[in-house]
Structure formats: structure tokens, C-alpha cells
Motif scaffolding. Structure first.
Motif: not given
Length: 299
Positions: A66-70, A118-132
Motif C-alpha cells: 500500500l503506497h500513498i504518494k501525496g 494511492i497505489i496497491v500492488i498485490k503479489d499473488l504468485g502469478l506471472r504479473e502482480p495486480y496493480i490498482g
């Protein structure tokens, strides 16, 4: 009271809620990063939210960042959590302390800034992480996350986060919850929820008065017949190691390592998350240089 999170769902399957008490975890982070009060509150809110989002993950090796860049003086806050209840984080400017808001509360929104991401990166063990990602709304973190869930994940949610800083600058109480409305929720349930959430006192105040996550569940959501499905301990845990830092030094390449050996003869690397210092003498660097040469030769 130990820090932990409970996960609960109502009997009709209309809503689910995660409630956390994080006082000890946030105090540990304050001591590590030596944060001023406003920075303590900002970092504590992000750590609390990340720890809950980590518990939402299903796989043992899954991680969420969870990344907050303000555009405020804090600049950036990053927290990384996993499904085991471990979370770590750091803040770019730990010395930020703003004048109190008119209501006497710490002005996290001004310190973080209302413009940013606000950037959310989920590393779920897949080839590419989910980035929202989504834009900041208030900089107060909870409102920004509520907007993120609705905008980026299309998940109607309500987020409450709070950190109460004591007179001696230590963390007096800290915690939060993330409530999510499930597809089967009726208009009546949603209306009841909105009324409840518009009339609750700050969660940090409840925790300061001795409320446990179970007490908060009964106090706020009691009429919804909630069932607790899981209870998990959480803590500030950094997984840095000398081996990882050695890998980082090897990755800079042969030429850079040769320069460091020639100009300094030693190196010191500091972990952003826990401020642990790792020292490498000339002998260490020469050994790592051989590994870098071998690696480049294989390429």
C-alpha cells in the motif's frame, strides 16, 4: 492487549468486516522511525490498513503493498503486508508535524496532501502482480482507501482508521476496520449501515477506552448478527537480511562494486523499513565482486 484482527460476516451474507487493534505495532514503528506526532498518525493509519488488506489475501505467500504518494510534506508512505499478519512500512519524512485541525485532531490530510495517488500492488504468485490505483481524495487515508476500493476494485467499502498519540509522543491507541458490502446486501441493510457509520465515534477512542475488536464488532455491527470467522495476531515484522543486501550489492554490477572498493573500501546499507544497518568491509566486497563477475560471465 495484543494486536490482532478479526474477520466477521453477517448471517445473511450481506456484509463482511475486518477489525484491527494495532497500538503495539504502530508504537514499534514510531520507535523505529522516530516519527513526530502527525507522521506517527499517518504511518500508523497506513500500517493498519495494510495489515487488514494482508489478512484479506488467501495464499500463504501472497503480499500486498500500500503506497500513498501525496503532494504534502510527508511525500510518501509505503507499507507491505502478508496473509500471516506481518506488516512493515516506512515514511519518507518522519519529522513532519502540522498544526492541529480546528477540531483538535492531528492534521494528517494536510501532511499527506490532497493531490497524489494511492497505489496497491498485490503479489499473488502469478506471472504479473495486480496493480490498482486511484487519486487521493482528502489525504486522511481512510477516505482515500474507501474511494480506492470503489474506483479501482469496484468494491463498495467503508474504511475507518485512527491513531491517538499520547502527551509523551507514544502511541496511546491505534486501530481500524474495513467493511465491505457483498452483492446480496439489500437496500435496507445498506441504509442501516450508512446510519451506523455516520454516527460512530473515532475507532482510536474506542480502543483507548479498552474496546477489543470483538467489542467494536458488537458495538457498531451488533444488530447485523455477525459471526466471527477468524482471529489473527499481527505485528511489525521486517524480513530484511544480510543475504538479501548481499544480493542487492551483487546486482549493482562489477563496475560499480569496483568503484566502491577503490573509493571507499567498505559499504553500509540501511533497510528502509526497520533502519537496520548492514556493514560490508573490503573483504566482503571483494567476495561479492567475484560473484558479480561470475554472474556477468554466465550472462
Amino acid at each position: 492487549m495484543k494486536d490482532y484482527i478479526i474477520r466477521a460476516i453477517d448471517k445473511k451474507g450481506s456484509i463482511r468486516v475486518f477489525i484491527a487493534t494495532t497500538t503495539n505495532m504502530v508504537e514499534k514503528a514510531r520507535q523505529i522511525h522516530k516519527t513526530a506526532p502527525t507522521a506517527t498518525a499517518a504511518l500508523g493509519r497506513v500500517l493498519t490498513a495494510a495489515s487488514i488488506m494482508g489478512i484479506m489475501l488467501k495464499g500463504d505467500k501472497d503480499k500486498v503493498s500500500l503506497h500513498i504518494k501525496g503532494n504534502g510534506p510527508i511525500k510518501s508512505i509505503l507499507a507491505v503486508a502478508n496473509s500471516k499478519g506481518e506488516v512493515k512500512g516506512y515514511i519518507s519524512n518522519p519529522n513532519v508535524d502540522m498544526p492541529l485541525r480546528e477540531d483538535g485532531k492531528l492534521n494528517v490530510g494536510l501532511a499527506v496532501g490532497r493531490e497524489g495517488k494511492i497505489i496497491v500492488i498485490k503479489d499473488l504468485g502469478l506471472r504479473e502482480p495486480y496493480i490498482g490505483q486511484s487519486s487521493l481524495v482528502t489525504g486522511e487515508i481512510a477516505e482515500d482507501l474507501t474511494h480506492y476500493f470503489a474506483y479501482s476494485e469496484q468494491q463498495p467499502s467503508a474504511v475507518a482508521l485512527g491513531v491517538l498519540v499520547d502527551r509523551d509522543l507514544s502511541v496511546k491507541s491505534s486501530g481500524g476496520f474495513i467493511l465491505q458490502v457483498l452483492p446480496d446486501a439489500s437496500d435496507e441493510v445498506i441504509a442501516k449501515l450508512e446510519h451506523k457509520l455516520n454516527n460512530i465515534e473515532p475507532i482510536s477512542s474506542l480502543i483507548d477506552r479498552g474496546y477489543t475488536p470483538e467489542d467494536i464488532l458488537a458495538h457498531i455491527f451488533g444488530e447485523f448478527e455477525m459471526e466471527i470467522l477468524e482471529k489473527k495476531d499481527i505485528d511489525f515484522v521486517c524480513d530484511c537480511s544480510r543475504e538479501r543486501l548481499e544480493e542487492a550489492l551483487v546486482s549493482v554490477g562489477k563496475e560499480e562494486l569496483e568503484r566502491i572498493i577503490k573509493e571507499d573500501g567498505k559499504a553500509e546499507l540501511v533497510c528502509h523499513f526497520c533502519n537496520t544497518k548492514y556493514h560490508f568491509d573490503k573483504q566482503d566486497l571483494e567476495r561479492l565482486l567475484k560473484e558479480a563477475e561470475k554472474s556477468e560471465g554466465e550472462d
